[in-house]
Each structure stands twice: as C-alpha cells, then as structure tokens.
Design a protein around this motif. Structure first.
Motif, short mmCIF file in Angstrom:
data_model
loop_
_atom_site.label_atom_id
_atom_site.label_comp_id
_atom_site.label_asym_id
_atom_site.label_seq_id
_atom_site.Cartn_x
_atom_site.Cartn_y
_atom_site.Cartn_z
N UNK A 141 0.84 -1.29 -0.01
CA UNK A 141 -0.11 -0.08 -0.02
C UNK A 141 0.84 1.29 0.00
N UNK A 142 2.12 0.97 -0.12
CA UNK A 142 3.11 2.23 0.00
C UNK A 142 2.92 3.05 -1.17
N UNK A 143 3.25 4.49 -1.17
CA UNK A 143 3.13 5.25 -2.49
C UNK A 143 3.77 4.63 -3.73
N UNK A 144 4.78 4.15 -3.61
CA UNK A 144 5.71 3.75 -4.61
C UNK A 144 4.94 2.57 -5.33
N UNK A 145 4.48 1.44 -4.49
CA UNK A 145 3.72 0.30 -5.04
C UNK A 145 2.46 0.96 -5.60
N UNK A 146 1.64 1.75 -5.18
CA UNK A 146 0.58 2.34 -5.58
C UNK A 146 0.84 2.99 -6.94
#
Length: 79
Positions: free
Chosen positions: A22-27
């Motif tokens: 759910x991290x910004x990078x993953x999203x």
C-alpha cells in the motif's frame, strides 16, 4: 552467530505485507526493494512471493535483496 533483533509486537506479517503493497511507490506502479533475510524472518519467502503474485507483481532476487516490480509490465534484462 548474530542475534536477530526482536520485532515490535505491532509488526505482524499481515500488517507488514499490507504496508509494503500500500506504499505510495507500490500504488504508483514503482519498484520496491527489501532485504531477503528480513522478508524471510518476518513473513517467509513463499508467503511474500505469493502475496506479490496475487497483486500481479513480479519479484526478482539479486544478491541480498528482493526487487518487487509493482506492476504487470514485462521485465527485460538489458545487460
């Protein structure tokens, strides 16, 4: 033999996986890197890889790290 650090009680395998994905990078469909020994100690290799696969992500292993491509795009090795 090195001693493993004691993990805080609030870090559970499920919570850790949820936070990673759910991290910004993953999203944004980016790339996340984590140390293999940390992943294996906290959630286990098979659980981690299965969680990434359920999301359509690809995981590669290099030296001491897992590199997670948080998108379904093809990976092409350049060199």
């Amino acid at each position: 033999m090195a001693r493993m650090a004691i993990l805080p009680a609030h870090i559970t395998p499920d919570r850790w996986l949820a936070q990673i994905f759910a991290s910004q990078v993953a999203m944004r469909g980016g790339v996340v890197k984590r140390k293999i020994r940390y992943v294996e100690r906290l959630v286990g290799r098979d659980v981690f890889v299965a969680a990434a696969a359920r999301r359509g992500f690809q995981v590669v292993e290099n030296h001491r790290h897992f590199v997670i491509f948080c998108n379904g795009k093809p990976i092409r090795r350049v060199r």
